[in-house]
Design a protein around this motif. Structure first.
Motif, PDB file in Angstrom:
ATOM      1  N   THR A   1       0.834  -1.202   0.000  1.00 53.12           N
ATOM      2  CA  THR A   1       0.000   0.000   0.000  1.00 53.12           C
ATOM      3  C   THR A   1       0.872   1.257   0.000  1.00 53.12           C
ATOM      4  O   THR A   1       2.078   1.190   0.239  1.00 53.12           O
ATOM      5  CB  THR A   1      -0.900   0.062   1.249  1.00 53.12           C
ATOM      6  OG1 THR A   1      -0.073   0.306   2.391  1.00 53.12           O
ATOM      7  CG2 THR A   1      -1.704  -1.205   1.437  1.00 53.12           C
ATOM      8  N   PRO A   2       0.259   2.434  -0.220  1.00 58.05           N
ATOM      9  CA  PRO A   2       1.031   3.681  -0.134  1.00 58.05           C
ATOM     10  C   PRO A   2       1.684   3.876   1.234  1.00 58.05           C
ATOM     11  O   PRO A   2       2.733   4.507   1.343  1.00 58.05           O
ATOM     12  CB  PRO A   2      -0.010   4.772  -0.402  1.00 58.05           C
ATOM     13  CG  PRO A   2      -1.074   4.102  -1.191  1.00 58.05           C
ATOM     14  CD  PRO A   2      -1.114   2.684  -0.686  1.00 58.05           C
ATOM     15  N   ALA A   3       1.088   3.316   2.288  1.00 59.79           N
ATOM     16  CA  ALA A   3       1.648   3.431   3.636  1.00 59.79           C
ATOM     17  C   ALA A   3       2.708   2.365   3.919  1.00 59.79           C
ATOM     18  O   ALA A   3       3.225   2.281   5.020  1.00 59.79           O
ATOM     19  CB  ALA A   3       0.527   3.335   4.672  1.00 59.79           C
ATOM     20  N   GLY A   4       3.007   1.536   2.909  1.00 61.71           N
ATOM     21  CA  GLY A   4       4.015   0.503   3.098  1.00 61.71           C
ATOM     22  C   GLY A   4       3.500  -0.758   3.761  1.00 61.71           C
ATOM     23  O   GLY A   4       4.281  -1.599   4.203  1.00 61.71           O
ATOM     24  N   LEU A   5       2.183  -0.912   3.826  1.00 58.16           N
ATOM     25  CA  LEU A   5       1.575  -2.074   4.466  1.00 58.16           C
ATOM     26  C   LEU A   5       1.259  -3.151   3.427  1.00 58.16           C
ATOM     27  O   LEU A   5       1.015  -2.836   2.261  1.00 58.16           O
ATOM     28  CB  LEU A   5       0.295  -1.652   5.186  1.00 58.16           C
ATOM     29  CG  LEU A   5       0.481  -0.595   6.275  1.00 58.16           C
ATOM     30  CD1 LEU A   5      -0.872  -0.111   6.771  1.00 58.16           C
ATOM     31  CD2 LEU A   5       1.332  -1.144   7.401  1.00 58.16           C
ATOM     32  N   PRO A   6       1.201  -4.403   3.843  1.00 57.06           N
ATOM     33  CA  PRO A   6       0.858  -5.462   2.896  1.00 57.06           C
ATOM     34  C   PRO A   6      -0.642  -5.559   2.672  1.00 57.06           C
ATOM     35  O   PRO A   6      -1.433  -5.304   3.582  1.00 57.06           O
ATOM     36  CB  PRO A   6       1.372  -6.728   3.594  1.00 57.06           C
ATOM     37  CG  PRO A   6       1.277  -6.403   5.046  1.00 57.06           C
ATOM     38  CD  PRO A   6       1.573  -4.929   5.155  1.00 57.06           C
ATOM     39  N   GLU A   7      -1.038  -5.897   1.440  1.00 57.41           N
ATOM     40  CA  GLU A   7      -2.420  -6.241   1.117  1.00 57.41           C
ATOM     41  C   GLU A   7      -2.380  -7.535   0.330  1.00 57.41           C
ATOM     42  O   GLU A   7      -1.604  -7.664  -0.623  1.00 57.41           O
ATOM     43  CB  GLU A   7      -3.090  -5.153   0.279  1.00 57.41           C
ATOM     44  CG  GLU A   7      -3.500  -3.956   1.088  1.00 57.41           C
ATOM     45  CD  GLU A   7      -4.242  -2.905   0.272  1.00 57.41           C
ATOM     46  OE1 GLU A   7      -4.765  -1.980   0.904  1.00 57.41           O
ATOM     47  OE2 GLU A   7      -4.289  -2.973  -0.965  1.00 57.41           O
ATOM     48  N   ALA A   8      -3.207  -8.496   0.723  1.00 56.79           N
ATOM     49  CA  ALA A   8      -3.200  -9.807   0.084  1.00 56.79           C
ATOM     50  C   ALA A   8      -4.523 -10.058  -0.627  1.00 56.79           C
ATOM     51  O   ALA A   8      -5.570  -9.560  -0.217  1.00 56.79           O
ATOM     52  CB  ALA A   8      -2.958 -10.897   1.117  1.00 56.79           C
ATOM     53  N   ALA A   9      -4.450 -10.855  -1.695  1.00 54.64           N
ATOM     54  CA  ALA A   9      -5.634 -11.240  -2.460  1.00 54.64           C
ATOM     55  C   ALA A   9      -5.335 -12.560  -3.156  1.00 54.64           C
ATOM     56  O   ALA A   9      -4.180 -12.901  -3.396  1.00 54.64           O
ATOM     57  CB  ALA A   9      -5.982 -10.169  -3.490  1.00 54.64           C
ATOM     58  N   VAL A  10      -6.388 -13.276  -3.505  1.00 55.45           N
ATOM     59  CA  VAL A  10      -6.243 -14.499  -4.282  1.00 55.45           C
ATOM     60  C   VAL A  10      -6.368 -14.129  -5.758  1.00 55.45           C
ATOM     61  O   VAL A  10      -7.264 -13.374  -6.144  1.00 55.45           O
ATOM     62  CB  VAL A  10      -7.316 -15.537  -3.892  1.00 55.45           C
ATOM     63  CG1 VAL A  10      -7.252 -16.755  -4.793  1.00 55.45           C
ATOM     64  CG2 VAL A  10      -7.150 -15.939  -2.437  1.00 55.45           C
ATOM     65  N   VAL A  11      -5.446 -14.643  -6.577  1.00 49.02           N
ATOM     66  CA  VAL A  11      -5.476 -14.418  -8.022  1.00 49.02           C
ATOM     67  C   VAL A  11      -5.259 -15.738  -8.749  1.00 49.02           C
ATOM     68  O   VAL A  11      -4.636 -16.658  -8.222  1.00 49.02           O
ATOM     69  CB  VAL A  11      -4.411 -13.395  -8.485  1.00 49.02           C
ATOM     70  CG1 VAL A  11      -4.705 -12.015  -7.938  1.00 49.02           C
ATOM     71  CG2 VAL A  11      -3.009 -13.841  -8.121  1.00 49.02           C
ATOM     72  N   ALA A  12      -5.758 -15.803  -9.967  1.00 53.25           N
ATOM     73  CA  ALA A  12      -5.468 -16.927 -10.852  1.00 53.25           C
ATOM     74  C   ALA A  12      -4.100 -16.677 -11.482  1.00 53.25           C
ATOM     75  O   ALA A  12      -3.785 -15.541 -11.846  1.00 53.25           O
ATOM     76  CB  ALA A  12      -6.539 -17.045 -11.930  1.00 53.25           C
ATOM     77  N   ILE A  13      -3.292 -17.728 -11.575  1.00 52.64           N
ATOM     78  CA  ILE A  13      -1.938 -17.573 -12.113  1.00 52.64           C
ATOM     79  C   ILE A  13      -1.681 -18.526 -13.274  1.00 52.64           C
ATOM     80  O   ILE A  13      -2.216 -19.627 -13.325  1.00 52.64           O
ATOM     81  CB  ILE A  13      -0.861 -17.795 -11.039  1.00 52.64           C
ATOM     82  CG1 ILE A  13      -1.003 -19.186 -10.405  1.00 52.64           C
ATOM     83  CG2 ILE A  13      -0.878 -16.683 -10.009  1.00 52.64           C
ATOM     84  CD1 ILE A  13       0.196 -19.657  -9.616  1.00 52.64           C
ATOM     85  N   SER A  14      -0.839 -18.066 -14.177  1.00 50.86           N
ATOM     86  CA  SER A  14      -0.282 -18.877 -15.248  1.00 50.86           C
ATOM     87  C   SER A  14       1.228 -18.729 -15.154  1.00 50.86           C
ATOM     88  O   SER A  14       1.722 -17.746 -14.600  1.00 50.86           O
ATOM     89  CB  SER A  14      -0.731 -18.386 -16.613  1.00 50.86           C
ATOM     90  OG  SER A  14      -2.118 -18.262 -16.663  1.00 50.86           O
TER      91      SER A  14
END
Length: 141
Positions: free
Chosen positions: A24-37
């Motif tokens: 994030t802009p504040a340097g914090l982590p944000e997590a999400a699930v994504v499809a990958i190839s």
């Protein structure tokens, strides 16, 4: 390609989902699930919508981390994400849809963006053998 890289590529190829962490802009982590190839050079491809939090995070800070796998084999993956355009984007779409056919419904939406992640560090862990510590190795790029 050496045996360790082949092992990582084969495992990633067997997985459709990963958890991605952006900054994030504040340097914090944000997590999400994504499809990958995956690509033969161990780069990853994923897509996201411009209105999702990860998109502006990636545009500002391209460093990402993934966790791939949920059972006895996992891959930790750190790299640098680049938004794709033109021919490179079209090729990434083709690869992604070939692996994950249901992603085709999003591919041509105007807010859909594709990214390629170049690996910087990978850790492979496999607890399927009889060793208490499993098989663990790291790759640096």
């Amino acid at each position: 390609m050496d045996e360790q890289k082949k092992k990582v590529l084969k495992f990633i190829g067997s997985q459709e989902l990963a958890v991605i962490t952006t900054v994030t802009p504040a340097g914090l982590p944000e997590a999400a699930v994504v499809a990958i190839s995956e690509m033969p050079d161990l780069s990853l491809i994923f897509a996201t919508f411009t209105q999702y939090r990860k998109y502006p995070n990636l545009k500002r800070t391209p460093y990402v981390a993934f966790v791939i796998g949920w059972e006895d084999i996992t891959v930790q993956y750190e790299g640098v994400a680049t938004e794709l355009e033109g021919e490179e984007c079209e090729e990434a779409k083709r690869i992604h849809i070939e692996k994950i056919p249901h992603s085709a419904k999003f591919a041509d939406l105007p807010e859909e963006r594709y990214f390629k992640v170049a690996p910087k560090w990978i850790r492979y862990t496999d607890y399927t053998n009889d060793s208490i510590y499993g098989e663990v190795f790291e790759l640096n790029f």
